[in-house]
Design an enzyme around this catalytic site. Structure first.
Site, PDB file in Angstrom:
ATOM      1  N   TYR A  31       1.166  59.543  50.062  1.00  0.00           N
ATOM      2  CA  TYR A  31       0.531  60.600  50.124  1.00  0.00           C
ATOM      3  C   TYR A  31       1.095  61.426  49.044  1.00  0.00           C
ATOM      4  O   TYR A  31       2.630  61.013  48.432  1.00  0.00           O
ATOM      5  CB  TYR A  31       0.692  61.281  51.574  1.00  0.00           C
ATOM      6  CG  TYR A  31       1.953  61.682  52.001  1.00  0.00           C
ATOM      7  CD1 TYR A  31       3.016  60.980  52.296  1.00  0.00           C
ATOM      8  CD2 TYR A  31       2.217  63.166  52.004  1.00  0.00           C
ATOM      9  CE1 TYR A  31       4.416  61.390  52.611  1.00  0.00           C
ATOM     10  CE2 TYR A  31       3.398  63.648  52.339  1.00  0.00           C
ATOM     11  CZ  TYR A  31       4.479  62.722  52.868  1.00  0.00           C
ATOM     12  OH  TYR A  31       5.685  63.365  53.166  1.00  0.00           O
ATOM     13  N   ARG A  50       3.994  60.607  40.639  1.00  0.00           N
ATOM     14  CA  ARG A  50       4.625  60.202  41.384  1.00  0.00           C
ATOM     15  C   ARG A  50       3.828  59.457  42.628  1.00  0.00           C
ATOM     16  O   ARG A  50       4.202  58.264  43.028  1.00  0.00           O
ATOM     17  CB  ARG A  50       5.241  61.348  42.205  1.00  0.00           C
ATOM     18  CG  ARG A  50       6.302  60.781  43.291  1.00  0.00           C
ATOM     19  CD  ARG A  50       6.988  62.031  43.891  1.00  0.00           C
ATOM     20  NE  ARG A  50       6.130  62.998  44.697  1.00  0.00           N
ATOM     21  CZ  ARG A  50       6.530  64.395  45.056  1.00  0.00           C
ATOM     22  NH1 ARG A  50       7.904  64.551  45.028  1.00  0.00           N
ATOM     23  NH2 ARG A  50       5.864  65.000  45.811  1.00  0.00           N
ATOM     24  N   ARG A  99      -6.122  42.395  62.756  1.00  0.00           N
ATOM     25  CA  ARG A  99      -4.817  42.917  62.344  1.00  0.00           C
ATOM     26  C   ARG A  99      -3.828  41.841  61.944  1.00  0.00           C
ATOM     27  O   ARG A  99      -3.256  40.845  62.844  1.00  0.00           O
ATOM     28  CB  ARG A  99      -4.271  43.715  63.414  1.00  0.00           C
ATOM     29  CG  ARG A  99      -2.924  44.486  63.306  1.00  0.00           C
ATOM     30  CD  ARG A  99      -2.482  44.983  64.728  1.00  0.00           C
ATOM     31  NE  ARG A  99      -1.087  45.631  64.789  1.00  0.00           N
ATOM     32  CZ  ARG A  99      -0.145  44.987  64.735  1.00  0.00           C
ATOM     33  NH1 ARG A  99      -0.062  43.740  64.982  1.00  0.00           N
ATOM     34  NH2 ARG A  99       1.050  45.591  64.909  1.00  0.00           N
ATOM     35  N   HIS A 101       0.099  41.478  59.561  1.00  0.00           N
ATOM     36  CA  HIS A 101       1.117  42.331  59.128  1.00  0.00           C
ATOM     37  C   HIS A 101       0.877  42.349  57.401  1.00  0.00           C
ATOM     38  O   HIS A 101       0.860  43.194  56.572  1.00  0.00           O
ATOM     39  CB  HIS A 101       2.350  41.863  59.450  1.00  0.00           C
ATOM     40  CG  HIS A 101       2.554  42.360  60.846  1.00  0.00           C
ATOM     41  ND1 HIS A 101       2.436  41.514  61.928  1.00  0.00           N
ATOM     42  CD2 HIS A 101       3.117  43.470  61.396  1.00  0.00           C
ATOM     43  CE1 HIS A 101       2.691  42.001  63.056  1.00  0.00           C
ATOM     44  NE2 HIS A 101       3.083  43.216  62.696  1.00  0.00           N
ATOM     45  N   LYS A 146       6.798  57.957  48.586  1.00  0.00           N
ATOM     46  CA  LYS A 146       6.447  58.869  49.274  1.00  0.00           C
ATOM     47  C   LYS A 146       5.238  58.423  50.534  1.00  0.00           C
ATOM     48  O   LYS A 146       4.157  58.360  50.285  1.00  0.00           O
ATOM     49  CB  LYS A 146       5.558  59.960  48.549  1.00  0.00           C
ATOM     50  CG  LYS A 146       5.766  61.379  49.392  1.00  0.00           C
ATOM     51  CD  LYS A 146       5.393  62.430  48.265  1.00  0.00           C
ATOM     52  CE  LYS A 146       5.032  63.885  48.962  1.00  0.00           C
ATOM     53  NZ  LYS A 146       5.900  64.308  50.064  1.00  0.00           N
ATOM     54  N   GLU A 178      18.985  64.498  51.834  1.00  0.00           N
ATOM     55  CA  GLU A 178      18.060  65.488  51.094  1.00  0.00           C
ATOM     56  C   GLU A 178      17.452  66.193  52.585  1.00  0.00           C
ATOM     57  O   GLU A 178      17.810  65.529  53.773  1.00  0.00           O
ATOM     58  CB  GLU A 178      16.881  64.945  50.458  1.00  0.00           C
ATOM     59  CG  GLU A 178      16.276  63.741  51.170  1.00  0.00           C
ATOM     60  CD  GLU A 178      14.914  63.057  50.471  1.00  0.00           C
ATOM     61  OE1 GLU A 178      14.305  63.785  49.435  1.00  0.00           O
ATOM     62  OE2 GLU A 178      14.678  62.074  50.798  1.00  0.00           O
ATOM     63  N   LEU A 202      13.615  61.319  47.908  1.00  0.00           N
ATOM     64  CA  LEU A 202      12.494  61.648  46.990  1.00  0.00           C
ATOM     65  C   LEU A 202      12.635  62.453  45.734  1.00  0.00           C
ATOM     66  O   LEU A 202      13.276  63.305  45.985  1.00  0.00           O
ATOM     67  CB  LEU A 202      11.285  61.954  48.194  1.00  0.00           C
ATOM     68  CG  LEU A 202      10.194  62.156  47.204  1.00  0.00           C
ATOM     69  CD1 LEU A 202       9.289  60.761  47.380  1.00  0.00           C
ATOM     70  CD2 LEU A 202       9.229  63.225  47.732  1.00  0.00           C
TER      71      LEU A 202
HETATM   72  N1  PLP Z   1      12.248  65.113  49.673  1.00  0.00           N
HETATM   73  C1  PLP Z   1      11.216  64.867  50.570  1.00  0.00           C
HETATM   74  C2  PLP Z   1      11.694  63.652  51.673  1.00  0.00           C
HETATM   75  C3  PLP Z   1       9.922  65.337  50.907  1.00  0.00           C
HETATM   76  O1  PLP Z   1       9.004  64.656  51.778  1.00  0.00           O
HETATM   77  C4  PLP Z   1       9.559  66.316  49.921  1.00  0.00           C
HETATM   78  C5  PLP Z   1       8.196  66.756  50.078  1.00  0.00           C
HETATM   79  O2  PLP Z   1       7.555  66.527  50.953  1.00  0.00           O
HETATM   80  C6  PLP Z   1      10.465  66.559  49.123  1.00  0.00           C
HETATM   81  C7  PLP Z   1      11.708  66.177  49.067  1.00  0.00           C
HETATM   82  C8  PLP Z   1      10.139  67.822  48.038  1.00  0.00           C
HETATM   83  O3  PLP Z   1       9.419  67.383  47.196  1.00  0.00           O
HETATM   84  P1  PLP Z   1       8.388  68.343  46.230  1.00  0.00           P
HETATM   85  O4  PLP Z   1       9.414  69.238  45.569  1.00  0.00           O
HETATM   86  O5  PLP Z   1       7.479  67.429  45.457  1.00  0.00           O
HETATM   87  O6  PLP Z   1       7.633  69.114  47.198  1.00  0.00           O
END
Ligand code: PLP
Length: 280
Positions: A31, A50, A99, A101, A146, A178, A202
């Site tokens: 997403y 991304r 279903r 995997h 993501k 993070e 991320l």
């Molecule tokens: N880290 C994670 C795990 C996230 O899910 C997000 C955003 O949803 C971010 C960092 C921040 O990303 P962005 O600045 O692109 O919103």
């Protein structure tokens, strides 16, 4: 509310997916969350890149990227968004019975879901700062994707909510990675620190913009992991994301930082960020 689901604009009540959708069964999807400034999608190409990368990493064959931007703007019109919009875009591998995997042998179409809603700005959080809590990072080892598989994030976020905190900051093997939905920054001696790009975080688009601003305004930064036990040696902290922009952190667990005041470098970065998006 009108949403877009696999080729159609629909009132949300009329939108259905199959219970055999692999997104529903396995969280087999990715997403993006994107926002507008001045009604224009902010850093859309970065979000698209991304998204393409996430899809490639989990091997979903989706190539119809050209139509997405128009669909999003169309949704803004259909939903009569008056101010800024928050866009949610999800692509799953699609639906198949029975279903199993592993990937289906037959060719299936990915499920594309897009919604837009009026964005709620978090002005108070950004001026006063927020409390965060530390939580063990129990996510998988591909946090650079993501993925919609967010159960560890759901649980850590809920714990933060229960402790009246705005975010849970995650710690893996003693290192701060993070937040559940934000990137984490610390400042010491006027130098910014944030976890390096790797499979453990991320790469946030806001993180990228902040580092670009540092380069522009000659603020030193280091992409290094911080040990959780060293946090108290830092002067300021903030978190970044599409919706939280640059939000100061004024307490971590039971530690109140700088008497609860947002840091100086944090606030000056926040103001150059605001200027940048104002002119976007
Ligand atoms: N880290 C994670 C795990 C996230 O899910 C997000 C955003 O949803 C971010 C960092 C921040 O990303 P962005 O600045 O692109 O919103």
């Amino acid at each position: 509310m009108t949403i877009f689901l696999s080729g159609k604009f629909l009132p949300v009540e009329k939108a259905h997916i199959s219970p055999f959708d692999r997104g529903f069964l396995f969280a087999d999807g990715v997403y993006e969350s994107i926002r507008t400034y001045n009604k224009k999608l902010f850093r859309y190409i970065d979000h698209l890149d991304r998204l393409k990368r996430s899809l490639k990493e989990i091997r979903i064959d989706f190539y119809d990227f050209n139509s997405l931007e128009n669909i999003i703007y169309e949704l803004m019109i259909k939903n009569e968004i008056e101010n800024e919009a928050l866009v949610y875009l999800q692509i799953t591998r699609g639906s198949v019975f029975p279903r199993t995997h592993s990937f289906p042998k037959e060719k299936i179409s990915p499920t594309v879901f897009i919604s837009v809603q009026e964005l709620k700005e978090s002005i108070e959080e950004q001026t006063k700062g927020v409390k965060v809590i530390l939580q063990e990072d129990v996510r998988w080892l591909r946090c650079d994707i993501k993925s919609t598989s967010l159960l560890p994030v759901v649980l850590a976020s809920q714990k933060a909510t229960e402790e009246n905190a705005a975010e849970a900051i995650l710690v893996r093997d003693g290192m701060v990675t993070e937040g559940t939905h934000t990137n984490f920054f610390a400042v010491k001696n006027e130098t910014l620190y944030t976890a390096p790009k790797s499979h453990l975080i991320l790469e946030g688009i806001t993180r990228k913009v902040v580092l670009e601003l540092c380069e522009k305004f000659k603020i030193d930064f280091r992409e290094e992991f911080i040990n959780k036990d060293d946090l108290k040696s830092f002067d300021e902290f903030f978190i970044t994301s599409t919706t939280k922009e640059i939000t100061p952190v004024t307490s971590i667990d039971y530690w109140t930082i700088n008497e609860g005041n947002p840091g100086k470098i944090t606030m000056s970065l926040q103001s150059v960020f605001k200027k940048l998006v104002e002119d976007y």
